[in-house]
Each structure stands twice: as C-alpha cells, then as structure tokens.
Design a protein around this motif. Structure first.
Motif, mmCIF file in Angstrom:
data_model
loop_
_atom_site.group_PDB
_atom_site.id
_atom_site.type_symbol
_atom_site.label_atom_id
_atom_site.label_comp_id
_atom_site.label_asym_id
_atom_site.label_seq_id
_atom_site.Cartn_x
_atom_site.Cartn_y
_atom_site.Cartn_z
ATOM 1 N N ALA A 1 66.446 65.373 38.532
ATOM 2 C CA ALA A 1 67.213 65.270 39.774
ATOM 3 C C ALA A 1 68.639 64.799 39.479
ATOM 4 O O ALA A 1 68.940 64.304 38.387
ATOM 5 N N ASP A 2 69.512 64.932 40.475
ATOM 6 C CA ASP A 2 70.914 64.533 40.322
ATOM 7 C C ASP A 2 71.077 63.057 39.994
ATOM 8 O O ASP A 2 72.032 62.668 39.325
ATOM 9 N N ASP A 3 70.150 62.225 40.445
ATOM 10 C CA ASP A 3 70.247 60.780 40.189
ATOM 11 C C ASP A 3 69.629 60.372 38.846
ATOM 12 O O ASP A 3 69.551 59.195 38.527
ATOM 13 N N GLY A 4 69.168 61.348 38.068
ATOM 14 C CA GLY A 4 68.585 61.065 36.749
ATOM 15 C C GLY A 4 67.089 60.842 36.760
ATOM 16 O O GLY A 4 66.477 60.669 35.707
ATOM 17 N N SER A 5 66.479 60.850 37.922
ATOM 18 C CA SER A 5 65.023 60.678 38.000
ATOM 19 C C SER A 5 64.325 62.025 37.769
ATOM 20 O O SER A 5 64.947 63.081 37.837
ATOM 21 N N PHE A 6 63.042 61.949 37.476
ATOM 22 C CA PHE A 6 62.240 63.150 37.239
ATOM 23 C C PHE A 6 61.250 63.349 38.375
ATOM 24 O O PHE A 6 60.692 62.391 38.889
ATOM 25 N N HIS A 7 61.036 64.610 38.742
ATOM 26 C CA HIS A 7 60.102 64.953 39.805
ATOM 27 C C HIS A 7 59.157 66.041 39.303
ATOM 28 O O HIS A 7 59.565 66.918 38.530
ATOM 29 N N PRO A 8 57.906 66.012 39.756
ATOM 30 C CA PRO A 8 56.972 67.063 39.327
ATOM 31 C C PRO A 8 57.345 68.412 39.933
ATOM 32 O O PRO A 8 58.030 68.487 40.952
ATOM 33 N N ILE A 9 56.885 69.472 39.283
ATOM 34 C CA ILE A 9 57.076 70.829 39.787
ATOM 35 C C ILE A 9 55.782 71.591 39.575
ATOM 36 O O ILE A 9 55.058 71.344 38.589
ATOM 37 N N GLN A 10 55.483 72.488 40.482
ATOM 38 C CA GLN A 10 54.240 73.266 40.385
ATOM 39 C C GLN A 10 54.296 74.169 39.146
ATOM 40 O O GLN A 10 55.265 74.898 38.940
ATOM 41 N N GLN A 11 53.237 74.110 38.323
ATOM 42 C CA GLN A 11 53.173 74.920 37.106
ATOM 43 C C GLN A 11 51.731 75.149 36.712
ATOM 44 O O GLN A 11 50.845 74.396 37.088
#
Length: 133
Positions: A96-106
C-alpha cells in the motif's frame, strides 16, 4: 495482420508476424496474439502473463529472495477485475501507499500463481510483493 508459428523437429521455434504498424498492433486481439506467441516461444516461462483485454504494463524486479511486480494501468479507463498469471514468485501481498501490506486473492495452478486484481484506476498502479520460487 497475420502471424505464423512453427515448431521445428529440433524444438526450436520460428515466428513470423506481418502487420501494418502501428495501427493494427494496438488492437486487443493483436496484443493477445503477441502475448501467446511470446509465451510459446519462451516455453511458458514469461514471468507475468495477462490475457485480459486491458492495457496493463508489468514491471518486474527481483533480488533473489523476493519479487516486486508493479502493474501500471496505461489507459484512460479502469481495468475492472482481471487475472495475472505470475511464474516468477508466490505468496503475494499488495504494498500500500503507506508501506503496509495487504492480502490479495490468489491461487496456485501448476507452475504459476494466479492473482485476481479487483481494479486499477486510470494511470494508476498496484505493487505486488512475493517470494521467489
């Protein structure tokens, strides 16, 4: 436009493409055809493949431990949902823009990870970070 691909007995590939540039190369069908030809020539080793009729440019870097993929929507319209076949890594997260990580469907299929992207806005990007194989 026409394209011909021949696989020789020794395993090598000959590809011939005839097209009036740049007008006909900008069509969705031609993009799909060229992607399929490059994937065939590389023996399905292209690191990122997008088969949807969208203008998303993948930019890829790797340091040996992780792979970074920037997906740039190079168009004036949103992409809507699409799938990205990634053969250069696994276990992806969105940066993300703030440097955090988010899950994504895979999901995993044979030698690739298929990531489902919900949408990328016009001239926006999405950064995926994953582990190398």
């Amino acid at each position: 436009c026409s394209a011909y691909v021949y696989r020789r007995k020794d395993g090598s590939v000959i590809a011939v493409d005839g097209c009036l540039m740049p007008k006909q190369i900008q069509t969705d069908n031609k993009k799909m055809q060229m992607t399929n030809v490059f994937d065939l020539i590389s023996n399905q080793r292209m690191p990122v493949v997008i088969h949807d009729s969208i203008k998303v440019v993948p930019l890829i870097t790797s340091d040996g431990e992780k792979v970074n993929i920037l997906l740039l929507n190079a168009h004036f319209d949103p992409t809507n949902q699409f799938e990205v076949k990634i053969r250069a890594g696994k276990d992806f997260k969105v940066l993300a823009d703030d440097g955090s990580f988010h899950p994504i469907q895979q999901r995993t299929a044979e030698n690739e990870t298929i990531v489902t992207v919900d949408n990328i806005g016009p001239w926006q990007y999405l950064i995926l970070i994953g582990k190398t194989e």
